[in-house]
Design a protein around this motif. Structure first.
Motif, mmCIF file in Angstrom:
data_model
loop_
_atom_site.group_PDB
_atom_site.id
_atom_site.type_symbol
_atom_site.label_atom_id
_atom_site.label_comp_id
_atom_site.label_asym_id
_atom_site.label_seq_id
_atom_site.Cartn_x
_atom_site.Cartn_y
_atom_site.Cartn_z
ATOM 1 N N THR A 123 -36.164 -20.498 -9.641
ATOM 2 C CA THR A 123 -36.467 -20.201 -8.230
ATOM 3 C C THR A 123 -36.390 -21.465 -7.360
ATOM 4 O OG1 THR A 123 -38.795 -20.412 -8.799
ATOM 5 C CG2 THR A 123 -37.913 -18.178 -8.672
ATOM 6 N N ALA A 124 -36.655 -22.642 -7.960
ATOM 7 C CA ALA A 124 -36.574 -23.885 -7.168
ATOM 8 C C ALA A 124 -35.127 -24.192 -6.791
ATOM 9 C CB ALA A 124 -37.164 -25.051 -7.966
ATOM 10 N N LEU A 125 -34.192 -23.732 -7.617
ATOM 11 C CA LEU A 125 -32.773 -24.025 -7.354
ATOM 12 C C LEU A 125 -32.295 -23.340 -6.077
ATOM 13 C CD1 LEU A 125 -31.567 -23.424 -11.010
ATOM 14 C CD2 LEU A 125 -31.799 -25.648 -9.902
ATOM 15 N N ARG A 126 -32.983 -22.253 -5.711
ATOM 16 C CA ARG A 126 -32.566 -21.512 -4.511
ATOM 17 C C ARG A 126 -33.689 -21.487 -3.482
ATOM 18 N NH1 ARG A 126 -32.564 -17.069 -9.158
ATOM 19 N NH2 ARG A 126 -34.540 -16.089 -8.718
ATOM 20 N N PRO A 145 -35.957 -32.728 -3.888
ATOM 21 C CA PRO A 145 -34.924 -33.717 -3.520
ATOM 22 C C PRO A 145 -33.787 -33.761 -4.555
ATOM 23 C CG PRO A 145 -37.113 -34.632 -3.163
ATOM 24 C CD PRO A 145 -37.310 -33.318 -3.853
ATOM 25 N N ALA A 146 -34.126 -33.683 -5.823
ATOM 26 C CA ALA A 146 -33.078 -33.728 -6.860
ATOM 27 C C ALA A 146 -32.217 -32.459 -6.807
ATOM 28 C CB ALA A 146 -33.716 -33.878 -8.238
ATOM 29 N N VAL A 147 -32.861 -31.312 -6.581
ATOM 30 C CA VAL A 147 -32.107 -30.048 -6.474
ATOM 31 C C VAL A 147 -31.121 -30.146 -5.311
ATOM 32 C CG1 VAL A 147 -32.341 -27.598 -5.818
ATOM 33 C CG2 VAL A 147 -33.893 -28.595 -7.519
ATOM 34 N N ALA A 164 -29.936 -32.779 -3.899
ATOM 35 C CA ALA A 164 -28.905 -33.804 -4.120
ATOM 36 C C ALA A 164 -27.755 -33.238 -4.956
ATOM 37 C CB ALA A 164 -29.522 -35.020 -4.816
ATOM 38 N N VAL A 165 -28.077 -32.417 -5.954
ATOM 39 C CA VAL A 165 -26.994 -31.850 -6.780
ATOM 40 C C VAL A 165 -26.186 -30.837 -5.957
ATOM 41 C CG1 VAL A 165 -26.431 -30.523 -8.855
ATOM 42 C CG2 VAL A 165 -28.153 -32.299 -8.964
ATOM 43 N N ILE A 166 -26.866 -30.082 -5.110
ATOM 44 C CA ILE A 166 -26.120 -29.134 -4.260
ATOM 45 C C ILE A 166 -25.152 -29.924 -3.363
ATOM 46 C CG2 ILE A 166 -26.288 -27.409 -2.410
ATOM 47 C CD1 ILE A 166 -28.953 -26.494 -3.652
ATOM 48 N N GLU A 167 -25.639 -31.028 -2.814
ATOM 49 C CA GLU A 167 -24.789 -31.908 -1.979
ATOM 50 C C GLU A 167 -23.601 -32.422 -2.778
ATOM 51 O OE1 GLU A 167 -24.749 -33.262 1.221
ATOM 52 O OE2 GLU A 167 -25.871 -31.388 1.456
ATOM 53 N N GLN A 168 -23.893 -32.904 -3.992
ATOM 54 C CA GLN A 168 -22.841 -33.473 -4.844
ATOM 55 C C GLN A 168 -21.775 -32.401 -5.158
ATOM 56 O OE1 GLN A 168 -24.131 -34.340 -8.827
ATOM 57 N NE2 GLN A 168 -22.298 -35.532 -9.353
ATOM 58 N N MET A 169 -22.238 -31.190 -5.487
ATOM 59 C CA MET A 169 -21.285 -30.115 -5.799
ATOM 60 C C MET A 169 -20.458 -29.765 -4.563
ATOM 61 S SD MET A 169 -22.988 -27.334 -8.334
ATOM 62 C CE MET A 169 -24.357 -26.771 -7.363
ATOM 63 N N SER A 170 -21.136 -29.704 -3.417
ATOM 64 C CA SER A 170 -20.442 -29.307 -2.183
ATOM 65 C C SER A 170 -19.364 -30.334 -1.832
ATOM 66 C CB SER A 170 -21.422 -29.199 -1.007
ATOM 67 O OG SER A 170 -22.474 -28.343 -1.359
ATOM 68 N N SER A 221 -29.126 -19.964 -15.124
ATOM 69 C CA SER A 221 -28.639 -21.251 -14.606
ATOM 70 C C SER A 221 -27.484 -21.136 -13.623
ATOM 71 C CB SER A 221 -28.229 -22.153 -15.776
ATOM 72 O OG SER A 221 -27.140 -21.593 -16.476
ATOM 73 N N LEU A 222 -27.063 -19.934 -13.270
ATOM 74 C CA LEU A 222 -25.891 -19.882 -12.385
ATOM 75 C C LEU A 222 -26.177 -20.498 -11.028
ATOM 76 C CD1 LEU A 222 -25.755 -17.444 -9.957
ATOM 77 C CD2 LEU A 222 -25.909 -16.038 -11.970
ATOM 78 N N TRP A 223 -27.466 -20.621 -10.689
ATOM 79 C CA TRP A 223 -27.873 -21.201 -9.396
ATOM 80 C C TRP A 223 -27.824 -22.722 -9.427
ATOM 81 C CZ3 TRP A 223 -28.438 -16.574 -7.221
ATOM 82 C CH2 TRP A 223 -28.925 -15.532 -8.020
ATOM 83 N N SER A 224 -27.697 -23.286 -10.608
ATOM 84 C CA SER A 224 -27.704 -24.749 -10.769
ATOM 85 C C SER A 224 -26.267 -25.246 -10.737
ATOM 86 C CB SER A 224 -28.329 -25.095 -12.130
ATOM 87 O OG SER A 224 -27.428 -24.742 -13.172
ATOM 88 N N ALA A 225 -26.056 -26.471 -11.220
ATOM 89 C CA ALA A 225 -24.697 -27.017 -11.300
ATOM 90 C C ALA A 225 -23.798 -26.176 -12.193
ATOM 91 C CB ALA A 225 -24.762 -28.452 -11.814
ATOM 92 N N ILE A 226 -24.397 -25.345 -13.042
ATOM 93 C CA ILE A 226 -23.589 -24.415 -13.848
ATOM 94 C C ILE A 226 -22.760 -23.514 -12.912
ATOM 95 C CG2 ILE A 226 -23.796 -22.356 -15.381
ATOM 96 C CD1 ILE A 226 -24.017 -24.955 -16.964
ATOM 97 N N GLY A 227 -23.203 -23.373 -11.673
ATOM 98 C CA GLY A 227 -22.444 -22.593 -10.688
ATOM 99 C C GLY A 227 -21.310 -23.378 -10.037
ATOM 100 N N LEU A 228 -20.936 -24.530 -10.597
ATOM 101 C CA LEU A 228 -19.895 -25.349 -9.953
ATOM 102 C C LEU A 228 -18.593 -24.575 -9.737
ATOM 103 C CD1 LEU A 228 -19.099 -28.146 -8.867
ATOM 104 C CD2 LEU A 228 -18.358 -28.764 -11.179
ATOM 105 N N SER A 229 -18.198 -23.778 -10.727
ATOM 106 C CA SER A 229 -16.945 -23.019 -10.545
ATOM 107 C C SER A 229 -17.082 -22.020 -9.390
ATOM 108 C CB SER A 229 -16.556 -22.296 -11.841
ATOM 109 O OG SER A 229 -17.551 -21.374 -12.219
#
Ligand SMILES: O=P(O)(O)OC[C@H]1O[C@](O)(CO)[C@@H](O)[C@@H]1O
Length: 557
Positions: free
Chosen positions: A108-111, A127-129, A131-137, A282-290
């Protein structure tokens, strides 16, 4: 008394299904089990209004269930007895509710689009969550715009996600579902199976100059994924030759930085997540990169937003108006009182065709357990068998058994109001069948009605008992936002059921034993001597395989 290995001394710790509310529900079941849904509808013309619920773009009609208002009240008491509200807060607040692994459960924190602090071990994870969304974007933007190029300077065209289980099923399902939102140049591919056919077939059509691999593995130790990733690396280097080119063609998604570096992937090309994200959540995390690469950061954010809306609803709505709670309680009602063994998931949507597969892992890996969180064997049914396929196709395959078989199979029917294709005639046919099936399951057809319908005799085999429960879930349209709502609805349903069954829904020890045994067996397949260390069946099979393979190799010369 329950058949337990250890009986907790404090009665408050007993599972809800061992508390007096269970008896009350059993008694209530006796009064209702022979009542037909037709009678319930006849007695309560407002049943749709009483037993339907809307959350944002998602409508749930649960009126075609074998329940009355009293049933719901009792089931809600069951949820209260299990302290669903307390556990829910513990989950949202980052307590380590995954007790066997001492981990928080914080998909739930991922979203968490409201960005309120979420603390794990005294640290705010947001902040870490973010930052990864930023990095993926940022990464996705470079790939999508064509500024990220392959080793010969060409833009990326194909992206292969190499992962299995939660590192495959979620992103793959969402990629299929959001076809309408995809980037026109980029095509995603998903390779999961260690059966060489999967990756070989996939690579056949790909150009190494324009292919990007995402090695997606939470642990970065999963044998299937690592074998496929090494195969992909080898294939790539056969063409690119220079391994400095790997940096442009391989990225990793993992929690295991050392292993990523060990594989030869530049840590700058690693997208991280945390042990408090379960693989199947985990699809909400970096696992959702694709997903981000395929549909862009804005649409990914909308997906997160939909899930966040469901999270807020789940956290705040009273149980009697709480969609995940109601869905969960209905499942418990059928599993633990009617003895239903399975739950069908029937999306009337070609783009949601992988939803049943995705929910199989989400639900069965979470609640397919017979030992509760106190280490006691349970003496009641837990997670059901989840199965299904896309609607209409299923009608021509297995619906016969749902209608006229001997088992009770509760079914979730899912459809969108707006067709993604704009083909309204086809969509009306789909919708008519969707409605007809739920009506037929509910009403059935009596002997008299069968005779009157003009159907030729014999009539008895053409009678339908009906009284088969179903839920109807209607999305306004299949969008990133509504998909987020739908997936989060099922995640929370699984959570509530896990609490009622007193399970830890977030570990998966059941898949470990087979993995360990496979590691022992693999070298034996190539051993010189006859294998005798297993049971007679396993020894026999290993030795047959060895002999046959040796013979075939000899023949081939
Ligand atoms: O992402 P990983 O670590 O490769 O794990 C893949 C999958 O394997 C499992 O551990 C077992 O099937 C799943 O829970 C997980 O989703």
């Amino acid at each position: 008394m329950p058949i337990t290995t250890e009986t907790p001394s404090n009665a408050d710790q007993l599972p809800a299904l061992h508390q007096p509310i269970h008896k009350a529900l059993q008694h209530h079941y006796q009064t209702l089990c022979d009542v037909h849904l037709r009678e319930l509808f006849a007695a309560e013309p407002q049943r749709f209004e009483h037993f339907s619920l809307q959350v944002d773009d998602l409508l749930l009609d649960y009126s075609k269930n074998r329940i009355t208002k009293e049933t719901l009240q009792l089931l809600i008491q069951l949820a209260e007895t299990a302290d669903v509200a307390g556990w829910r807060e513990r989950m949202f607040q980052g307590e380590k509710i995954n007790n066997t692994e001492q981990r928080a459960v914080l998909h739930t924190a991922l979203r968490n689009r409201s960005n309120t602090p979420v603390m794990v071990d005294g640290e705010n994870v947001m902040p870490a969550v973010n930052a990864v969304i930023e990095q993926m974007s940022a990464f996705a933007e470079r790939v999508r715009s064509g500024t990220w190029t392959g080793y010969t300077g060409k833009p990326i065209v194909d992206v292969v996600n190499v992962g299995i289980g939660g590192s495959d099923l979620g992103p793959h399902m969402v990629y299929q579902a959001l076809k309408a939102y995809r980037h026109p140049r980029l095509q995603m591919h998903y390779v999961s199976n260690v059966d060489g056919a999967h990756i070989v077939e996939k690579l056949e059509s790909l150009d190494p100059e324009t292919t990007l691999f995402i090695v997606a593995s939470k642990t970065f130790t999963t044998q299937e994924t690592m074998t496929n990733a090494h195969h992909a690396r080898h294939w790539f280097l056969q063409h690119a030759e220079d391994d400095t080119h790997i940096a442009k063609h391989f990225v990793a998604v993992s929690t295991n930085r050392e292993a990523v570096i060990g594989f030869g992937i530049d840590p700058d090309n690693m997208f991280g997540f945390w042990d408090w994200v379960g693989g199947r959540y985990s699809l909400w995390s970096a696992i959702g990169l694709s997903i981000v690469l395929a549909v862009g950061a804005d649409n990914f954010t909308a997906l997160l937003g939909g899930a966040h809306t469901m999270d807020q609803h789940f956290r705040e709505a009273p149980f009697e108006r709480n969609m995940p709670v109601i869905l969960a309680l209905l499942g418990v009602w059928y599993s633990n009182f009617f003895g239903a063994e399975s739950q069908a998931v029937l999306p009337y949507d070609h783009y949601l065709r992988s939803l049943p597969l995705y929910l199989q892992q989400a639900d069965m890996e979470s609640n397919g357990k017979s030992v509760d969180r106190n280490g006691c064997n349970v003496d009641y049914a837990t997670g059901p068998i989840i199965w299904g396929t896309s609607g209409i196709n299923g009608q021509h395959a297995f619906y016969q058994l749902i209608h006229q078989g001997t088992r009770l199979i509760p079914a979730d029917f899912i459809i969108s109001v707006t067709p993604p294709t704009g083909l309204h005639e086809q969509h009306d046919i789909l919708m008519a069948n969707f409605l007809a099936q739920t009506e037929a399951l509910m009403r059935g057809r009596t002997l008299e009605e069968t005779r009157d319908s003009g159907v030729a005799p014999p009539h008895a085999p053409k009678v339908f008992a009906g009284n088969h429960p179903s839920n109807a879930l209607l999305l306004k349209a299949l969008t990133p936002h509504s998909l987020g709502l739908l997936i989060a609805l099922y995640e929370h349903k699984i959570f509530v059921q896990g609490i009622i069954w007193n399970l830890n829904s977030y570990d998966q020890w059941g898949v470990e034993l087979g993995k360990q045994l496979a590691k022992c067996i693999q070298p034996e397949l190539n051993a010189a001597e006859t294998i005798t260390t297993h049971d007679a069946s396993t020894n026999g099979l290993i030795n047959y395989y060895r002999q046959q393979r040796a013979q075939q190799e000899q023949t081939q010369g």
